[in-house]
Design an enzyme around this catalytic site. Structure first.
Site, PDB file in Angstrom:
ATOM      1  CB  CYS A 216      38.597  85.463  -5.754  1.00 34.27           C
ATOM      2  SG  CYS A 216      39.865  84.833  -6.813  1.00 34.27           S
TER       3      CYS A 216
ATOM      4  NE  ARG B 193      44.085  84.475  -6.489  1.00 36.30           N
ATOM      5  CZ  ARG B 193      44.030  85.528  -7.302  1.00 36.30           C
ATOM      6  NH1 ARG B 193      42.889  85.948  -7.754  1.00 36.30           N
ATOM      7  NH2 ARG B 193      45.120  86.158  -7.637  1.00 36.30           N
ATOM      8  N   PRO B 194      45.046  80.540  -1.225  1.00 37.36           N
ATOM      9  CG  PRO B 194      46.227  78.569  -0.784  1.00 37.36           C
ATOM     10  CD  PRO B 194      45.304  79.203  -1.787  1.00 37.36           C
ATOM     11  CB  ILE B 195      48.265  84.302   1.816  1.00 33.01           C
ATOM     12  CG1 ILE B 195      47.628  84.421   3.212  1.00 33.01           C
ATOM     13  CG2 ILE B 195      47.419  85.029   0.800  1.00 33.01           C
ATOM     14  CD1 ILE B 195      47.808  85.822   3.806  1.00 33.01           C
ATOM     15  CG  ASP B 196      50.054  78.043   1.829  1.00 29.92           C
ATOM     16  OD1 ASP B 196      49.433  78.680   0.950  1.00 29.92           O
ATOM     17  OD2 ASP B 196      50.692  77.011   1.581  1.00 29.92           O
TER      18      ASP B 196
ATOM     19  NE  ARG C 262      39.742  93.703  -9.611  1.00 27.82           N
ATOM     20  CZ  ARG C 262      40.158  92.478  -9.880  1.00 27.82           C
ATOM     21  NH1 ARG C 262      39.316  91.552 -10.223  1.00 27.82           N
ATOM     22  NH2 ARG C 262      41.431  92.154  -9.779  1.00 27.82           N
TER      23      ARG C 262
ATOM     24  CB  VAL D 105      48.170  79.060 -12.692  1.00 27.18           C
ATOM     25  CG1 VAL D 105      48.547  80.015 -11.567  1.00 27.18           C
ATOM     26  CG2 VAL D 105      49.334  78.905 -13.670  1.00 27.18           C
TER      27      VAL D 105
ATOM     28  CG  ASP E 225      46.462  87.060 -15.018  1.00 25.55           C
ATOM     29  OD1 ASP E 225      45.722  86.245 -14.426  1.00 25.55           O
ATOM     30  OD2 ASP E 225      47.152  87.912 -14.420  1.00 25.55           O
TER      31      ASP E 225
ATOM     32  CE  LYS F 173      44.692  93.881 -12.323  1.00 27.01           C
ATOM     33  NZ  LYS F 173      44.873  92.965 -11.188  1.00 27.01           N
ATOM     34  CG  ASN F 174      48.628  91.889 -11.784  1.00 24.21           C
ATOM     35  OD1 ASN F 174      47.713  92.513 -11.244  1.00 24.21           O
ATOM     36  ND2 ASN F 174      48.430  90.728 -12.376  1.00 24.21           N
TER      37      ASN F 174
ATOM     38  NE  ARG G 150      43.553  86.823  -4.043  1.00 24.85           N
ATOM     39  CZ  ARG G 150      43.452  85.983  -3.049  1.00 24.85           C
ATOM     40  NH1 ARG G 150      42.277  85.746  -2.521  1.00 24.85           N
ATOM     41  NH2 ARG G 150      44.492  85.352  -2.581  1.00 24.85           N
TER      42      ARG G 150
HETATM   43  C1  UD1 Z   1      49.158  87.029  -9.359  1.00 23.93           C
HETATM   44  C2  UD1 Z   1      48.372  87.990 -10.220  1.00 23.93           C
HETATM   45  C3  UD1 Z   1      47.287  87.246 -10.981  1.00 23.93           C
HETATM   46  C4  UD1 Z   1      47.883  86.079 -11.747  1.00 23.93           C
HETATM   47  C5  UD1 Z   1      48.732  85.190 -10.840  1.00 23.93           C
HETATM   48  C6  UD1 Z   1      49.458  84.094 -11.587  1.00 23.93           C
HETATM   49  C7  UD1 Z   1      48.453  90.060  -8.972  1.00 23.93           C
HETATM   50  C8  UD1 Z   1      47.731  91.073  -8.161  1.00 23.93           C
HETATM   51  N1  UD1 Z   1      47.766  88.989  -9.376  1.00 23.93           N
HETATM   52  O1  UD1 Z   1      48.243  86.499  -8.410  1.00 23.93           O
HETATM   53  O2  UD1 Z   1      46.666  88.173 -11.882  1.00 23.93           O
HETATM   54  O3  UD1 Z   1      46.834  85.311 -12.303  1.00 23.93           O
HETATM   55  O4  UD1 Z   1      49.716  85.996 -10.169  1.00 23.93           O
HETATM   56  O5  UD1 Z   1      50.230  84.613 -12.600  1.00 23.93           O
HETATM   57  O6  UD1 Z   1      49.616  90.226  -9.301  1.00 23.93           O
HETATM   58  N2  UD1 Z   1      49.252  79.741  -3.876  1.00 23.93           N
HETATM   59  C9  UD1 Z   1      49.296  78.968  -2.733  1.00 23.93           C
HETATM   60  N3  UD1 Z   1      49.778  79.528  -1.572  1.00 23.93           N
HETATM   61  C10 UD1 Z   1      50.201  80.822  -1.517  1.00 23.93           C
HETATM   62  C11 UD1 Z   1      50.172  81.600  -2.683  1.00 23.93           C
HETATM   63  C12 UD1 Z   1      49.685  81.044  -3.859  1.00 23.93           C
HETATM   64  O7  UD1 Z   1      48.908  77.802  -2.751  1.00 23.93           O
HETATM   65  O8  UD1 Z   1      50.632  81.265  -0.444  1.00 23.93           O
HETATM   66  C13 UD1 Z   1      48.722  79.159  -5.134  1.00 23.93           C
HETATM   67  C14 UD1 Z   1      47.462  79.878  -5.613  1.00 23.93           C
HETATM   68  O9  UD1 Z   1      46.304  79.415  -5.003  1.00 23.93           O
HETATM   69  C15 UD1 Z   1      47.496  79.595  -7.097  1.00 23.93           C
HETATM   70  C16 UD1 Z   1      48.981  79.566  -7.410  1.00 23.93           C
HETATM   71  O10 UD1 Z   1      49.654  79.377  -6.178  1.00 23.93           O
HETATM   72  O11 UD1 Z   1      46.927  78.355  -7.385  1.00 23.93           O
HETATM   73  C17 UD1 Z   1      49.502  80.820  -8.073  1.00 23.93           C
HETATM   74  O12 UD1 Z   1      49.232  81.943  -7.260  1.00 23.93           O
HETATM   75  P1  UD1 Z   1      50.155  83.231  -7.220  1.00 23.93           P
HETATM   76  O13 UD1 Z   1      51.284  83.083  -8.182  1.00 23.93           O
HETATM   77  O14 UD1 Z   1      50.457  83.540  -5.818  1.00 23.93           O
HETATM   78  O15 UD1 Z   1      49.159  84.336  -7.785  1.00 23.93           O
HETATM   79  P2  UD1 Z   1      48.787  85.725  -7.133  1.00 23.93           P
HETATM   80  O16 UD1 Z   1      50.010  86.415  -6.650  1.00 23.93           O
HETATM   81  O17 UD1 Z   1      47.642  85.551  -6.210  1.00 23.93           O
END
Ligand code: UD1
Length: 416
Positions: free
Chosen positions: A116, A121-124, A395, A326, A304, A22-23, A92
């Site tokens: 969630c 889960r920010p996207i900064d 999902r 994480v 996961d 999926k991912n 997301r």
């Molecule tokens: C992806 C996976 C999810 C998995 C995760 C970690 C998908 C669709 N989802 O989620 O199943 O659990 O990887 O292996 O592939 N963070 C920030 N700023 C950002 C981005 C992330 O602070 O801009 C933080 C997040 O809040 C979290 C950590 O970094 O605490 C890891 O997140 P990230 O590796 O980005 O996970 P996802 O891509 O959201």
């Protein structure tokens, strides 16, 4: 509303085949928009998240044919560069549209994903990457808009090896002029899969799977055929199901390298694992030992698999410690497992788990992997467990009821 009813006590036997990841599929399907013309993607899991993503692509104007486990996508008819709110808020991963549309059309917009069940889960980091490439980012009323017609390669250091940020920045950079270097990039197998697909389309991405990715910008990418890797989290979940029930089960279509962190833990617990080319056999027994585990970015133990592993530890002789590094709020399954008799104590990001027998209860899936953890517990609980809110489970696990019935589990899905 549908629910699962599982009668505990059966062993699993035979073979179980793993679906596409999926991912990996989510970013790859979105990345098909970067390539001109058609892409034919195979080994796509049939999941709600993919159905939703297909709706997003169609809303943007792409022509998509979703048959069985393949997707035929024609990206040339895209005529909308903003993911409609109604679709974006359902998943997301719709934020991958930012990197993909920015690369192809120099512009993209979507709703800012909220927090969630497992964290804020920010996207900064994604946005920091787009800005470094020269894009202009604005956020107004929850809508993120990215503009950048002439992106230029840049050096980007990720404060944390975020999976999503690495994928999104990699997509955005494939057509940026010159060289982009992403330092402290995530190393997950899904990153390699996207890089491979982009490269077959004509991109020049090197280093995926290490912590430095180098992208040399090219003028254009062309759609192509591609097959998605197997789902390591699905594979790990079935391996843990075999372990908790003391079963002998062959898990087919797995890239063994991807489940090494779990194999190491299972062996440490005294569970037998035989590695094969393209498959793994778990040889369980009822006397496995407790172990400690800490989730980390790949190649560490995956977050996961943490919920399912915690369910497994409730049946390990002794006490175990689980540390989640994480996500800040990923113990939602613990309360539900406790309803089934589990002995779990939570303190911040640490959980202490002690052996107790489990008994059936009425429980609910609080998120995708939490739902899988409840299935593990139900497999060994005394009596009939009912799991509600199974849309979370659907999902991420293709055809889970049939797959489990096929290896001898007493499970059925019923409508309330
Ligand atoms: C992806 C996976 C999810 C998995 C995760 C970690 C998908 C669709 N989802 O989620 O199943 O659990 O990887 O292996 O592939 N963070 C920030 N700023 C950002 C981005 C992330 O602070 O801009 C933080 C997040 O809040 C979290 C950590 O970094 O605490 C890891 O997140 P990230 O590796 O980005 O996970 P996802 O891509 O959201």
């Amino acid at each position: 509303m549908e629910k699962l009813i599982i009668k505990g006590g059966n062993k699993l036997e035979g073979n179980i085949a793993i679906s596409g990841a999926k991912n990996a599929a989510l970013p790859i399907v979105m990345a098909s928009l970067i390539g001109e013309g058609r892409s034919f993607l195979d080994n796509i899991p049939r999941l709600r998240d993919i159905d939703n993503l297909v709706k997003i692509l169609e809303a943007l104007g792409a022509k998509v044919d979703y048959k069985g486990n393949s997707l035929d996508i024609d990206s040339d008819s895209v005529n909308l560069l903003e993911v409609p709110y109604k679709l974006a808020r359902k998943m997301r991963a719709s934020y991958y549209a930012l990197g993909a549309l920015l690369a192809r059309y120099g512009q993209a917009a979507t709703t800012l994903p909220g927090g969630c069940e497992i964290g804020s889960r920010p996207i900064d980091l994604h946005l920091k990457g787009f800005k470094a490439l020269g894009a202009e980012v604005t956020i107004e009323h929850g809508l993120v808009e990215i503009k950048g017609e002439n992106l230029k390669g840049a050096k980007i250091y990720l404060d944390y090896p975020s999976v999503g940020a690495t994928l999104n920045i990699m997509m955005a950079a494939v057509k940026a002029e010159g060289k982009t270097i992403i330092e402290n990039s995530a190393r997950e197998p899904e990153i390699i899969d996207l890089a491979n697909y982009l490269n077959v389309m004509g991109a020049k991405v090197k280093g995926a799977g290490t912590d430095i990715i180098r992208v040399e910008g090219v003028k254009k990418l062309k759609g192509t055929d591609y097959t998605i890797i197997p789902d390591r989290i699905e594979a790990g979940t079935y391996m843990m199901m075999a372990a908790i029930t003391g079963s002998n089960l062959y898990i087919d279509k797995v890239l063994v390298e991807h489940v090494k962190p779990l194999i190491a833990k299972l062996k440490e617990m005294g569970v037998g694992v035989e590695e094969d080319i393209g498959g793994v056999r778990v040889i369980g027994n009822k006397n496995f030992k407790s172990v400690d585990v800490k989730t980390l970015p790949y190649p560490g133990f995956p977050t996961d698999m943490q919920a399912q592993f915690m369910a497994l530890l409730t049946q390990a002789k002794g006490s175990s410690m689980v540390i989640e590094t994480v996500f800040e709020n990923r113990f939602g399954h613990a309360d539900e497992l406790k309803r089934m008799g589990a002995d779990i104590k939570i303190d911040g990001r640490t959980a202490m788990v002690k052996y107790t027998p489990l008994s059936a209860a009425s429980v609910k899936a609080t998120d995708l992997r939490a739902g899988a953890a409840l299935i593990l517990a139900a497999l060994v609980a005394e009596g009939e467990t009912e799991i509600r809110d199974i849309y979370h489970i659907e999902r991420g696990y293709e055809d889970i009821v049939n797959k489990l019935q096929g290896v001898g589990v007493d499970i059925k899905k019923v409508s309330e």
